[in-house]
Write a protein that holds these residues in place. Structure first.
Motif, PDB file in Angstrom:
ATOM      1  N   ASP A  31       0.853  -1.184   0.000  1.00  0.00           N
ATOM      2  CA  ASP A  31       0.000   0.000   0.000  1.00  0.00           C
ATOM      3  C   ASP A  31       0.892   1.238   0.000  1.00  0.00           C
ATOM      4  O   ASP A  31       1.655   1.460   0.930  1.00  0.00           O
ATOM      5  CB  ASP A  31      -0.915   0.010   1.222  1.00  0.00           C
ATOM      6  CG  ASP A  31      -2.019   1.069   1.118  1.00  0.00           C
ATOM      7  OD1 ASP A  31      -1.712   2.194   0.676  1.00  0.00           O
ATOM      8  OD2 ASP A  31      -3.160   0.775   1.464  1.00  0.00           O
ATOM      9  N   THR A  32       0.791   2.016  -1.034  1.00  0.00           N
ATOM     10  CA  THR A  32       1.672   3.175  -1.154  1.00  0.00           C
ATOM     11  C   THR A  32       0.941   4.503  -0.971  1.00  0.00           C
ATOM     12  O   THR A  32       1.503   5.559  -1.246  1.00  0.00           O
ATOM     13  CB  THR A  32       2.338   3.178  -2.541  1.00  0.00           C
ATOM     14  OG1 THR A  32       1.315   3.184  -3.556  1.00  0.00           O
ATOM     15  CG2 THR A  32       3.225   1.965  -2.726  1.00  0.00           C
ATOM     16  N   GLN A  35      -1.970   8.616   2.784  1.00  0.00           N
ATOM     17  CA  GLN A  35      -2.701   8.598   4.045  1.00  0.00           C
ATOM     18  C   GLN A  35      -2.342   7.372   4.877  1.00  0.00           C
ATOM     19  O   GLN A  35      -2.183   7.459   6.100  1.00  0.00           O
ATOM     20  CB  GLN A  35      -4.213   8.614   3.787  1.00  0.00           C
ATOM     21  CG  GLN A  35      -5.042   8.762   5.058  1.00  0.00           C
ATOM     22  CD  GLN A  35      -4.685  10.023   5.828  1.00  0.00           C
ATOM     23  OE1 GLN A  35      -4.737  11.129   5.285  1.00  0.00           O
ATOM     24  NE2 GLN A  35      -4.318   9.880   7.091  1.00  0.00           N
ATOM     25  N   THR A  36      -2.206   6.217   4.212  1.00  0.00           N
ATOM     26  CA  THR A  36      -1.814   5.008   4.940  1.00  0.00           C
ATOM     27  C   THR A  36      -0.445   5.188   5.575  1.00  0.00           C
ATOM     28  O   THR A  36      -0.230   4.802   6.733  1.00  0.00           O
ATOM     29  CB  THR A  36      -1.798   3.793   4.004  1.00  0.00           C
ATOM     30  OG1 THR A  36      -3.115   3.565   3.498  1.00  0.00           O
ATOM     31  CG2 THR A  36      -1.326   2.541   4.739  1.00  0.00           C
ATOM     32  N   GLN A  37       0.492   5.788   4.844  1.00  0.00           N
ATOM     33  CA  GLN A  37       1.827   5.986   5.395  1.00  0.00           C
ATOM     34  C   GLN A  37       1.814   6.953   6.567  1.00  0.00           C
ATOM     35  O   GLN A  37       2.526   6.769   7.553  1.00  0.00           O
ATOM     36  CB  GLN A  37       2.772   6.498   4.314  1.00  0.00           C
ATOM     37  CG  GLN A  37       4.234   6.446   4.720  1.00  0.00           C
ATOM     38  CD  GLN A  37       4.673   5.039   5.092  1.00  0.00           C
ATOM     39  OE1 GLN A  37       4.512   4.112   4.301  1.00  0.00           O
ATOM     40  NE2 GLN A  37       5.213   4.876   6.292  1.00  0.00           N
ATOM     41  N   GLN A  92      12.738   2.450  14.167  1.00  0.00           N
ATOM     42  CA  GLN A  92      13.585   2.891  13.069  1.00  0.00           C
ATOM     43  C   GLN A  92      13.644   1.864  11.945  1.00  0.00           C
ATOM     44  O   GLN A  92      13.634   2.209  10.759  1.00  0.00           O
ATOM     45  CB  GLN A  92      15.002   3.167  13.577  1.00  0.00           C
ATOM     46  CG  GLN A  92      15.113   4.357  14.515  1.00  0.00           C
ATOM     47  CD  GLN A  92      16.496   4.472  15.126  1.00  0.00           C
ATOM     48  OE1 GLN A  92      17.210   3.476  15.271  1.00  0.00           O
ATOM     49  NE2 GLN A  92      16.880   5.675  15.497  1.00  0.00           N
ATOM     50  N   GLN A  93      13.711   0.589  12.310  1.00  0.00           N
ATOM     51  CA  GLN A  93      13.966  -0.452  11.324  1.00  0.00           C
ATOM     52  C   GLN A  93      12.714  -0.999  10.641  1.00  0.00           C
ATOM     53  O   GLN A  93      12.786  -1.479   9.511  1.00  0.00           O
ATOM     54  CB  GLN A  93      14.708  -1.615  11.989  1.00  0.00           C
ATOM     55  CG  GLN A  93      16.109  -1.278  12.442  1.00  0.00           C
ATOM     56  CD  GLN A  93      16.988  -0.823  11.277  1.00  0.00           C
ATOM     57  OE1 GLN A  93      16.961  -1.421  10.201  1.00  0.00           O
ATOM     58  NE2 GLN A  93      17.760   0.230  11.495  1.00  0.00           N
ATOM     59  N   CYS A  98      10.100  -3.026   5.813  1.00  0.00           N
ATOM     60  CA  CYS A  98       8.841  -3.235   5.090  1.00  0.00           C
ATOM     61  C   CYS A  98       8.344  -1.930   4.470  1.00  0.00           C
ATOM     62  O   CYS A  98       7.294  -1.404   4.863  1.00  0.00           O
ATOM     63  CB  CYS A  98       7.787  -3.800   6.032  1.00  0.00           C
ATOM     64  SG  CYS A  98       8.197  -5.393   6.767  1.00  0.00           S
ATOM     65  N   PRO A  99       9.056  -1.389   3.497  1.00  0.00           N
ATOM     66  CA  PRO A  99       8.610  -0.127   2.884  1.00  0.00           C
ATOM     67  C   PRO A  99       7.316  -0.315   2.098  1.00  0.00           C
ATOM     68  O   PRO A  99       7.143  -1.305   1.385  1.00  0.00           O
ATOM     69  CB  PRO A  99       9.781   0.238   1.966  1.00  0.00           C
ATOM     70  CG  PRO A  99      10.429  -1.071   1.637  1.00  0.00           C
ATOM     71  CD  PRO A  99      10.291  -1.900   2.886  1.00  0.00           C
TER      72      PRO A  99
END
Length: 257
Positions: A31-32, A35-37, A92-93, A98-99
């Motif tokens: 999901d890119t 709003q989700t990010q 941080q990781q 999981c980008p």
């Protein structure tokens, strides 16, 4: 920007000795959307702050299909400072591991953090599993395996009996020169029955991966079980007989079925 500043602040608190790598991670649900990010960043920030204070937190942020749910928990025996440092590292990781993923999970030795676009809180999750096992075999392997199963079951029972999210820690004297240590824990959102079932399900992997092994751990998203022939949980055993063992491990990762 607020998240970046907060994570930077936590990074300053990391002790110089804290350099452990994650044990495992899991990513899904690409999901890119912006709003989700944003929701993911907010959840991570909230988890890091709140769980650092009490060792556990659940949270959510967003509306409708954009809602992100999160959970973070430290291992019940670690200090508040180690817990905080581990969570800061996880915060941080996790986005790096999981980008652009709306379902992400990260396991460290001292803590666990996850978020998802499906509400998983209160639900036992045993789909994805990571197993780490020592490459060294025990002497008198059959007797060793029997002792391990008895000890792990005691740790499991202790964790369930003591209440939600409680830690089960047990030790047994296997030989004059060897002790075995076991630990079991569920995430605190589980009811005792769900915790017991989760911990019991870890044992299905013991004959396949842990048989005869000097150490082994099974990690789910909702619970974990581990045993070693050296002290690994706190408080450390000052009378340990076998702390200088070989710690050579390999990993098995089984995807959701």
């Amino acid at each position: 920007m607020a998240l970046v500043l907060k994570l930077f602040f936590f990074s300053l608190l990391l002790p110089l000795s804290y350099c452990a790598d994650p044990i495992a991670h899991y990513c899904a649900q690409n999901d890119t959307s912006n709003q989700t990010q944003i929701n993911i960043n907010t959840v991570i920030s909230d988890l890091t702050t709140r769980a650092s204070g009490g060792g556990f937190a659940v949270t959510s942020f967003g509306n409708g299909n954009d809602t992100i749910y999160g959970l973070a928990q430290c291992r019940g025996d670690v200090s508040a400072s180690d817990c905080s440092a581990c969570l800061a590292s996880a915060a941080q990781q996790l986005p790096v591991a999981c980008p652009n993923q709306a379902d992400a999970r990260l396991w460290y030795d001292y803590c666990f953090m996850r978020y998802d676009n499906v509400n998983f809180v209160g639900q036992s999750d045993t789909d994805f599993v990571t197993i780490l096992y020592n490459l060294q075999n025990a002497t008198d392997p059959n007797a060793f395996d029997n002792a391990v199963i008895k000890l792990v079951n005691k740790a499991k029972s202790h964790a369930v009996y003591a209440g939600r999210g409680s830690l089960g820690r047990k030790k047994t004297n296997f030989t004059e020169y060897m002790d075995i240590y076991a630990l079991a824990q569920c995430t605190r959102d589980l009811q005792p029955l769900d915790c017991a079932q989760c911990l019991s399900s870890t044992l299905q992997y013991f004959p396949i991966y842990c048989s005869h092994r000097q150490g082994c751990q099974v990690l789910y998203s909702s619970c974990m079980v581990r045993y070693e022939i050296y002290p690994f949980y706190f408080p450390l055993d000052a009378n340990a007989k076998n702390s200088g063992v070989d710690k050579l491990y390999t990993k098995a990762i089984l995807p959701p079925h």
